[in-house]
Structure formats: C-alpha cells, structure tokens
Design a protein around this motif. Structure first.
Motif, short mmCIF file in Angstrom:
data_model
loop_
_atom_site.label_atom_id
_atom_site.label_comp_id
_atom_site.label_asym_id
_atom_site.label_seq_id
_atom_site.Cartn_x
_atom_site.Cartn_y
_atom_site.Cartn_z
N MET A 25 34.31 33.65 44.39
CA MET A 25 34.36 32.34 45.08
C MET A 25 33.66 32.45 46.44
O MET A 25 33.80 33.45 47.12
CB MET A 25 35.82 31.94 45.28
CG MET A 25 35.96 30.53 45.80
SD MET A 25 37.65 30.17 46.21
CE MET A 25 38.42 30.36 44.62
N ASP A 26 32.93 31.42 46.78
CA ASP A 26 32.18 31.45 48.02
C ASP A 26 33.07 30.97 49.17
O ASP A 26 32.94 29.84 49.64
CB ASP A 26 30.93 30.58 47.89
CG ASP A 26 29.95 30.87 49.02
OD1 ASP A 26 30.01 31.98 49.59
OD2 ASP A 26 29.14 29.98 49.34
N CYS A 27 33.96 31.86 49.61
CA CYS A 27 34.92 31.47 50.65
C CYS A 27 34.89 32.54 51.74
O CYS A 27 35.10 33.72 51.48
CB CYS A 27 36.32 31.35 50.06
SG CYS A 27 37.60 31.22 51.31
N LEU A 28 34.62 32.10 52.97
CA LEU A 28 34.49 33.03 54.10
C LEU A 28 35.74 33.91 54.26
O LEU A 28 35.63 35.13 54.42
CB LEU A 28 34.24 32.21 55.38
CG LEU A 28 34.18 32.99 56.69
CD1 LEU A 28 33.02 33.96 56.71
CD2 LEU A 28 34.11 32.03 57.88
N PHE A 29 36.92 33.29 54.23
CA PHE A 29 38.12 34.09 54.48
C PHE A 29 38.46 34.99 53.30
O PHE A 29 39.01 36.08 53.50
CB PHE A 29 39.29 33.20 54.90
CG PHE A 29 39.13 32.61 56.30
CD1 PHE A 29 38.10 33.03 57.14
CD2 PHE A 29 40.02 31.67 56.78
CE1 PHE A 29 37.95 32.51 58.43
CE2 PHE A 29 39.88 31.13 58.07
CZ PHE A 29 38.84 31.55 58.89
N CYS A 30 38.14 34.59 52.06
CA CYS A 30 38.31 35.51 50.92
C CYS A 30 37.43 36.73 51.13
O CYS A 30 37.85 37.86 50.85
CB CYS A 30 37.97 34.81 49.60
SG CYS A 30 39.28 33.73 48.98
N LYS A 31 36.22 36.51 51.62
CA LYS A 31 35.29 37.63 51.86
C LYS A 31 35.81 38.53 52.98
O LYS A 31 35.67 39.76 52.93
CB LYS A 31 33.89 37.12 52.20
CG LYS A 31 33.18 36.56 50.97
CD LYS A 31 31.81 36.06 51.32
CE LYS A 31 31.14 35.49 50.06
NZ LYS A 31 30.04 34.59 50.39
N ILE A 32 36.41 37.95 53.99
CA ILE A 32 37.01 38.74 55.08
C ILE A 32 38.18 39.56 54.54
O ILE A 32 38.30 40.76 54.83
CB ILE A 32 37.43 37.83 56.26
CG1 ILE A 32 36.16 37.41 57.04
CG2 ILE A 32 38.45 38.50 57.17
CD1 ILE A 32 36.39 36.49 58.22
N ILE A 33 39.02 38.95 53.73
CA ILE A 33 40.17 39.66 53.15
C ILE A 33 39.68 40.83 52.28
O ILE A 33 40.23 41.93 52.32
CB ILE A 33 41.05 38.69 52.32
CG1 ILE A 33 41.70 37.65 53.23
CG2 ILE A 33 42.11 39.45 51.51
CD1 ILE A 33 42.17 36.40 52.50
N ASP A 34 38.61 40.59 51.53
CA ASP A 34 38.05 41.63 50.65
C ASP A 34 37.26 42.69 51.42
O ASP A 34 36.81 43.68 50.82
CB ASP A 34 37.12 41.01 49.60
CG ASP A 34 37.90 40.21 48.57
OD1 ASP A 34 39.13 40.38 48.52
OD2 ASP A 34 37.28 39.41 47.84
N GLY A 35 36.99 42.45 52.70
CA GLY A 35 36.23 43.40 53.50
C GLY A 35 34.73 43.27 53.37
O GLY A 35 33.97 44.08 53.90
N GLU A 36 34.29 42.24 52.63
CA GLU A 36 32.84 41.99 52.47
C GLU A 36 32.21 41.53 53.79
O GLU A 36 31.04 41.78 54.05
CB GLU A 36 32.62 40.84 51.48
CG GLU A 36 32.37 41.25 50.06
CD GLU A 36 32.20 40.01 49.21
OE1 GLU A 36 31.19 39.30 49.38
OE2 GLU A 36 33.12 39.74 48.41
N ILE A 37 33.02 40.81 54.58
CA ILE A 37 32.59 40.38 55.91
C ILE A 37 33.55 41.03 56.90
O ILE A 37 34.77 41.01 56.68
CB ILE A 37 32.61 38.83 56.02
CG1 ILE A 37 31.50 38.24 55.14
CG2 ILE A 37 32.49 38.36 57.47
CD1 ILE A 37 31.49 36.73 55.08
N PRO A 38 33.01 41.66 57.96
CA PRO A 38 33.88 42.39 58.89
C PRO A 38 34.80 41.47 59.70
O PRO A 38 34.47 40.32 59.96
CB PRO A 38 32.90 43.13 59.80
CG PRO A 38 31.60 42.44 59.64
CD PRO A 38 31.59 41.76 58.30
#
Ligand code: AMP
Ligand code: ZN
Length: 118
Positions: free
Chosen positions: A1-14
């Motif tokens: 899913m293209d979700c900023l906070f999901c990516k932060i939770i997954d560590g994809e975005i610092p």
C-alpha cells in the motif's frame, strides 16, 4: 500500500523512533510545532479516526497507554496534549491514523487556536 506511515513503520522510510510495542509505533514529527512533538500510530493501517470500529478500536487504547508511558518516562510533569486530525476540515494530511503528542510548552486553547470558525 502506498502509505507514508506504513512505510515508516516498515522501516522503508527513515524516522526517529521514540516508542514501539506490538501495536504502536511512535516517532518524531518531521516539522515539530512544540519542543516535544511525537506521532503515535497503529501498526495496522487505519486511514483515520472515522474508520475506527468495534473490530479495530483496541489500538486506540494501546496508543493512549503508550502516551502515558512516554509521559512518565520522559517526565512531562506539566502536562501534554494529544491531537487527532480527521479529514480535510481538520487538516489531516496523512491518511494513516495518527495522534500528535505535544509537550514541553504551555499551550493555548479555545477559538484563537482554531482560527476563525464559520
Ligand atoms: P496531520 O496534518 O494531522 O495529518 O499530521 C501529519 C504530520 O505528519 C505532520 O505534522 C507532518 O509534519 C508529519 N510528517 C509528514 N511526513 C513525515 C515524515 N516523513 N516523518 C515524520 N513526520 C512526518
Ligand atoms: Zn498506512
């Protein structure tokens, strides 16, 4: 899913982590509006407070438990504020449920802080 906070939770975005448990991830807001400005998010994707149901509402309790733990640990003895913006009128910019945890300053309250309401 293209979700900023999901990516932060997954560590994809610092992010700068301040708290983590099974249900909740906490990190520093990138544009703080108070000396302490953290974001507390459920690890499961919920788009906003309008999508809370009997099935997923447990995470809300977990988020408030986390806030109380952080407040004790970091010594917010003068108080803190938790804010949720839901939808466009409230200015929700990221469509993953999040609670702003603000502390470290005496905060205003009332109509002035909301701007002109019509
Ligand atoms: P809201 O306006 O209630 O949807 O809050 C979204 C918040 O996310 C804002 O306070 C932003 O500063 C914050 N934010 C946006 N991108 C990031 C990021 N990459 N890391 C940390 N905070 C962010
Ligand atoms: Zn998400």
């Amino acid at each position: 899913m293209d979700c900023l906070f999901c990516k932060i939770i997954d560590g994809e975005i610092p992010s700068t982590k301040v708290y983590e448990d099974e249900y909740v991830y906490g990190f520093k807001d990138i544009e703080p509006i108070a000396p302490v400005h953290y974001l507390l998010v459920p690890k499961t994707h919920i788009s906003g407070a309008n999508e809370i149901t009997a099935e997923n509402s447990e995470v809300i309790a977990k988020i408030f438990e986390a806030a109380a733990k952080i407040a004790k640990k970091e010594g917010f003895e003068n108080g803190f504020r938790i804010i949720n913006n839901c939808g466009d009128d409230a200015g929700q910019t990221v469509k993953h449920l999040h609670f702003h945890l603000l502390a470290g300053v005496k905060m205003g309250w009332g109509k002035e802080s909301l701007g002109k309401c019509e």
